[in-house]
Each structure stands twice: as C-alpha cells, then as structure tokens.
Motif scaffolding. Sequence first.
Motif, PDB file in Angstrom:
ATOM      1  N   LEU A  82       0.815  -1.211   0.000  1.00  0.00           N
ATOM      2  CA  LEU A  82       0.000   0.000   0.000  1.00  0.00           C
ATOM      3  C   LEU A  82       0.851   1.264   0.000  1.00  0.00           C
ATOM      4  O   LEU A  82       0.411   2.305  -0.505  1.00  0.00           O
ATOM      5  CB  LEU A  82      -0.953  -0.012   1.194  1.00  0.00           C
ATOM      6  N   LEU A  83       2.051   1.188   0.539  1.00  0.00           N
ATOM      7  CA  LEU A  83       2.967   2.323   0.413  1.00  0.00           C
ATOM      8  C   LEU A  83       3.348   2.515  -1.050  1.00  0.00           C
ATOM      9  O   LEU A  83       3.361   3.649  -1.561  1.00  0.00           O
ATOM     10  CB  LEU A  83       4.224   2.081   1.250  1.00  0.00           C
ATOM     11  N   LEU A  84       3.651   1.418  -1.737  1.00  0.00           N
ATOM     12  CA  LEU A  84       4.025   1.508  -3.151  1.00  0.00           C
ATOM     13  C   LEU A  84       2.853   2.001  -3.989  1.00  0.00           C
ATOM     14  O   LEU A  84       3.038   2.774  -4.938  1.00  0.00           O
ATOM     15  CB  LEU A  84       4.492   0.139  -3.653  1.00  0.00           C
ATOM     16  N   ILE A  85       1.637   1.569  -3.651  1.00  0.00           N
ATOM     17  CA  ILE A  85       0.457   2.031  -4.391  1.00  0.00           C
ATOM     18  C   ILE A  85       0.274   3.531  -4.221  1.00  0.00           C
ATOM     19  O   ILE A  85      -0.052   4.256  -5.175  1.00  0.00           O
ATOM     20  CB  ILE A  85      -0.795   1.263  -3.927  1.00  0.00           C
ATOM     21  N   SER A  88       7.034  15.949  -8.680  1.00  0.00           N
ATOM     22  CA  SER A  88       7.183  14.510  -8.442  1.00  0.00           C
ATOM     23  C   SER A  88       7.744  14.203  -7.061  1.00  0.00           C
ATOM     24  O   SER A  88       7.253  13.314  -6.361  1.00  0.00           O
ATOM     25  CB  SER A  88       8.081  13.894  -9.524  1.00  0.00           C
ATOM     26  N   TRP A  89       8.780  14.939  -6.646  1.00  0.00           N
ATOM     27  CA  TRP A  89       9.393  14.596  -5.364  1.00  0.00           C
ATOM     28  C   TRP A  89       8.514  15.009  -4.184  1.00  0.00           C
ATOM     29  O   TRP A  89       8.406  14.277  -3.199  1.00  0.00           O
ATOM     30  CB  TRP A  89      10.782  15.227  -5.228  1.00  0.00           C
ATOM     31  N   SER A  90       7.855  16.150  -4.295  1.00  0.00           N
ATOM     32  CA  SER A  90       7.065  16.622  -3.163  1.00  0.00           C
ATOM     33  C   SER A  90       5.775  15.819  -2.986  1.00  0.00           C
ATOM     34  O   SER A  90       5.357  15.539  -1.857  1.00  0.00           O
ATOM     35  CB  SER A  90       6.747  18.111  -3.314  1.00  0.00           C
ATOM     36  N   ILE A  91       5.149  15.423  -4.091  1.00  0.00           N
ATOM     37  CA  ILE A  91       3.932  14.631  -3.945  1.00  0.00           C
ATOM     38  C   ILE A  91       4.246  13.219  -3.475  1.00  0.00           C
ATOM     39  O   ILE A  91       3.414  12.566  -2.831  1.00  0.00           O
ATOM     40  CB  ILE A  91       3.113  14.624  -5.260  1.00  0.00           C
ATOM     41  N   ALA A  92       5.450  12.738  -3.754  1.00  0.00           N
ATOM     42  CA  ALA A  92       5.865  11.442  -3.215  1.00  0.00           C
ATOM     43  C   ALA A  92       5.953  11.503  -1.691  1.00  0.00           C
ATOM     44  O   ALA A  92       5.600  10.539  -0.996  1.00  0.00           O
ATOM     45  CB  ALA A  92       7.200  11.019  -3.808  1.00  0.00           C
ATOM     46  N   LEU A  93       6.417  12.626  -1.160  1.00  0.00           N
ATOM     47  CA  LEU A  93       6.451  12.794   0.297  1.00  0.00           C
ATOM     48  C   LEU A  93       5.044  12.789   0.882  1.00  0.00           C
ATOM     49  O   LEU A  93       4.806  12.218   1.951  1.00  0.00           O
ATOM     50  CB  LEU A  93       7.177  14.097   0.660  1.00  0.00           C
ATOM     51  N   VAL A  94       4.108  13.436   0.182  1.00  0.00           N
ATOM     52  CA  VAL A  94       2.717  13.425   0.633  1.00  0.00           C
ATOM     53  C   VAL A  94       2.181  11.995   0.628  1.00  0.00           C
ATOM     54  O   VAL A  94       1.438  11.594   1.539  1.00  0.00           O
ATOM     55  CB  VAL A  94       1.851  14.337  -0.251  1.00  0.00           C
ATOM     56  N   ALA A  95       2.559  11.215  -0.376  1.00  0.00           N
ATOM     57  CA  ALA A  95       2.109   9.823  -0.455  1.00  0.00           C
ATOM     58  C   ALA A  95       2.624   9.016   0.732  1.00  0.00           C
ATOM     59  O   ALA A  95       1.883   8.230   1.336  1.00  0.00           O
ATOM     60  CB  ALA A  95       2.577   9.200  -1.768  1.00  0.00           C
ATOM     61  N   VAL A  96       3.890   9.203   1.063  1.00  0.00           N
ATOM     62  CA  VAL A  96       4.464   8.485   2.207  1.00  0.00           C
ATOM     63  C   VAL A  96       3.760   8.897   3.497  1.00  0.00           C
ATOM     64  O   VAL A  96       3.422   8.053   4.341  1.00  0.00           O
ATOM     65  CB  VAL A  96       5.980   8.750   2.303  1.00  0.00           C
ATOM     66  N   ALA A  97       3.510  10.207   3.656  1.00  0.00           N
ATOM     67  CA  ALA A  97       2.823  10.697   4.853  1.00  0.00           C
ATOM     68  C   ALA A  97       1.414  10.129   4.948  1.00  0.00           C
ATOM     69  O   ALA A  97       0.939   9.773   6.042  1.00  0.00           O
ATOM     70  CB  ALA A  97       2.793  12.221   4.848  1.00  0.00           C
ATOM     71  N   THR A  98       0.733  10.024   3.809  1.00  0.00           N
ATOM     72  CA  THR A  98      -0.623   9.463   3.797  1.00  0.00           C
ATOM     73  C   THR A  98      -0.603   8.003   4.216  1.00  0.00           C
ATOM     74  O   THR A  98      -1.442   7.544   5.011  1.00  0.00           O
ATOM     75  CB  THR A  98      -1.246   9.608   2.397  1.00  0.00           C
ATOM     76  N   TRP A  99       0.351   7.254   3.706  1.00  0.00           N
ATOM     77  CA  TRP A  99       0.479   5.847   4.096  1.00  0.00           C
ATOM     78  C   TRP A  99       0.765   5.720   5.583  1.00  0.00           C
ATOM     79  O   TRP A  99       0.184   4.861   6.271  1.00  0.00           O
ATOM     80  CB  TRP A  99       1.574   5.178   3.273  1.00  0.00           C
ATOM     81  N   LEU A 146      -0.146   7.701   7.900  1.00  0.00           N
ATOM     82  CA  LEU A 146      -1.394   7.969   8.595  1.00  0.00           C
ATOM     83  C   LEU A 146      -2.265   6.716   8.653  1.00  0.00           C
ATOM     84  O   LEU A 146      -2.860   6.396   9.703  1.00  0.00           O
ATOM     85  CB  LEU A 146      -2.140   9.109   7.897  1.00  0.00           C
ATOM     86  N   THR A 147      -2.349   5.997   7.541  1.00  0.00           N
ATOM     87  CA  THR A 147      -3.144   4.765   7.540  1.00  0.00           C
ATOM     88  C   THR A 147      -2.522   3.709   8.452  1.00  0.00           C
ATOM     89  O   THR A 147      -3.248   2.906   9.049  1.00  0.00           O
ATOM     90  CB  THR A 147      -3.302   4.200   6.116  1.00  0.00           C
ATOM     91  N   VAL A 148      -1.203   3.703   8.563  1.00  0.00           N
ATOM     92  CA  VAL A 148      -0.543   2.770   9.481  1.00  0.00           C
ATOM     93  C   VAL A 148      -0.983   3.047  10.916  1.00  0.00           C
ATOM     94  O   VAL A 148      -1.322   2.126  11.679  1.00  0.00           O
ATOM     95  CB  VAL A 148       0.986   2.871   9.357  1.00  0.00           C
ATOM     96  N   VAL A 149      -0.966   4.321  11.291  1.00  0.00           N
ATOM     97  CA  VAL A 149      -1.374   4.687  12.652  1.00  0.00           C
ATOM     98  C   VAL A 149      -2.812   4.251  12.915  1.00  0.00           C
ATOM     99  O   VAL A 149      -3.124   3.652  13.959  1.00  0.00           O
ATOM    100  CB  VAL A 149      -1.223   6.212  12.866  1.00  0.00           C
ATOM    101  N   LEU A 150      -3.700   4.520  11.985  1.00  0.00           N
ATOM    102  CA  LEU A 150      -5.101   4.145  12.159  1.00  0.00           C
ATOM    103  C   LEU A 150      -5.263   2.622  12.236  1.00  0.00           C
ATOM    104  O   LEU A 150      -6.049   2.114  13.054  1.00  0.00           O
ATOM    105  CB  LEU A 150      -5.931   4.700  11.003  1.00  0.00           C
TER     106      LEU A 150
END
Length: 407
Positions: free
Chosen positions: A29-32, A364-375, A377-381
């Motif tokens: 899911l991180l890769l997705i 590309s690089w900044s939205i990848a950071l947002v993707a990692v942060a979103t993942w 967040l789902t880990v915490v939940l």
Amino acid sequence: MTRTRPAPMVPLGLSGRAIAPDLARGAMLLLIAIANAPVYLWDEPAPLTSAHPLDASLADRIVQSLAIIAIDSRTYPMFAFLFGYGIVQLYRRQREAGADRRRARRLLRRRHWWMIAFGAVHAGLLWMGDILGAYGLAGLLLTWLFLDRRDATLRVWATVLTTLLALASILMAVGGALLATIPEDTLLGPEEFSLHGPNAETDYGASVIARLGFWAFLAPGQGVLGLVTPIAILLAFLAARHRVLEEPERHHLLLRRVAIGGIACGWTVGAVVAAQNAGLLGIPRAVDWVFFGVNALAGLACALGYVAVFGLVAAHVRDRPVGALSGALQAVGKRSLSCYLAQSIVFAPLMSAWGLGVGAHLSSWSIALVAVATWLLTVVLAVLLERAGRRGPAEWALRRLAYPSSR
C-alpha cells in the motif's frame, strides 16, 4: 427425517492469519500510494503512457526513475497475486468449515460482485484508477473458469496467457521501431493526451462523469484484457493450493529463486524505461508505448519477486515475537481495503482541481512525500484498530454484505 442445516458461512477472524500476505499487503500500500500520486499533478503535461510530468527538476527525475524502476507496473500485479491467493484461502476455509462447493463458490461470486460495486462508487466519488472493480471482474471470471481445475490446467493457461502477452510486447516493439522512423512532428504528441484529465476538472459533477468514463475502460482492461492480472491470479491459485505463503519454510528455494530472478528482471527493464523517461535513449516520447508490453511482463515478474521476499521474511519471523514494524505492516495488511480507500479520501479532495487544488503546486518529489505521509497515517489508524481488536470499516462492510450469516 431431519435435514442437516448447512454450516454457517462466516469470515475468518483477525487472528490465525498467514503472516506473509498481510506483510506484503501492508508494504504494498505504500508503493500504491507512491505509484498513484503523480496522477494528481494535473497542471503538468505528461507522456502518453505515464503520469510522470515531462518537465522535471533533477530531484523530480530521481524520484521518477526510482518509481519507474521499482514501483510503477509492479504494484497492481502484486495486489492481483495476493487477491488470487486470498480467493483460494477463503474457498478452502469455507470447504473445511462444512460448506459444499456450490455454496462456497456462491460466496465468492457475491463477494466479487460487491467488489465491483465498491469500485464503481470509489471511482465515481474519488479515484478513477480504482482497482477493486478490476479485481472483482477478474475474480468473477477466473473463479468460474479455473477455481476447481487441475494444477496442470492452471499451468497451461498461465503459460498461454504469458505467451500472448510476450507476443503483444514484440508487436509493440516492432511497431514502435517503425514509427520512430517517422518525423516526430507528425506523431501524436505526449502533451495531447494526459492521464491527469479527471483530476483537472474544476467542477465536481463533471469530474464524476470523467472518472466513471475512465474507470469503465480501465476495469476490464486492467482486470482481464491486459492479461497481467489473470496471469497473476492463476499463479496465485497454484501457490495457494500448495500453501507457499502459509508454509514458506517448505518452499524456501522456490521463493529465493523467484525473489532474485523476478526483481532482477523487473528492475533491469525498469531502468531502461526510466532512461527513456529521462530522454537518454534518443527515442521520441510519442512512442513511449513501445516499452509498455515488455514493462508489463517485467512488472509481473518483479511483483512475484516482491511477494517471494515477504514469504522469506515471514519464514524468518514467524516463530519470533512480533516486532513494531512487522506488527504495523500486518495491521495494515489485515485492513488493506480500508487503507487503500483512505488514500483516496486524503488525496482526491486535497489534490484535485475540484478540491483544494494542491496538486497544481507540487512536483514529483514533493507529492511522493505526501504519499508516504498518507500511508503513515493509515498505518497509525490500522495499529489503533488492531489494538482495539476491530476490523477496518470497509472490511466490515464487505463482510456484512457478502456473508449471508452476517446480515
């Protein structure tokens, strides 16, 4: 004479699950998230076969290259394999619990229809690239045709479909070589078509129509016609019958060979595609699709390699205390449907033009950071739900709808 009531059809609890599939789903899911993120860069022109913007800084090119080599076209075959593996696990559990073959297959059929419904709602409301519908469609077809067939039949059909995909790859390469001799200004330019379209709509109603139109072609294409998903599911049927991921220590040599060979193949071809993306090969960007077929094959091999890695990891940790990382990944894996949908709940209103429109200001690089942060967040939940002993909301809803004893 008293009639015996059929055994109740109930889902598996949160405990007693195989480690490897949940570990793989959690990391996948991180890769997705990283793979899907570039589609939200809706204010930048992109090539025909990719969402990566054409205009990019050095940092952007590095992130794009890493994604093309290790993530793009490698995540959805991995998810497809795990989905197919889960079909056999569910079917086996129902049969062992006393359900006859027809009832167990009916449960799978109902579950796959609901996945298509979930996918349509997901696509219409938030994310045009939804994969639930594709896998639900593939599950319906392949369960009907192959679930109870012999291993030899599965091997033959997996080989046939792989051969067809390889032939299509060769035809694409030949066609691309011929088109490369045509003056570039006569070809369809990459800026004339973009995967970003639905996310660039400022009107939400118009974006719903655009997303559903895109998804209507994507679901059958990605689920069946593209061949990668059916091949992955057929191979998963074989692996699940022999409990490759439940008993990885018995299949250590196979897993090691698949991990090394699959990842090496995927990353090598990915490096060539990344070089084309960076403009290093001298091939017109308008014929980027020349690499599409071979990259799909390499992506499938790489996905199988990734799954094998998690099988080896599971064999290493299964008799040890659950660590923080493996526990968190398993928590996400148990709730992969909820965590997958949660990514869209974060990304779509934040990034799309109809929402806050942040995607127009990222690269590309900044939205990848947002993707990692979103993942994360789902880990915490997921960890919080695991500690509370609760399923994810999407898993609860799907089980409520699919299992007759739950309604």
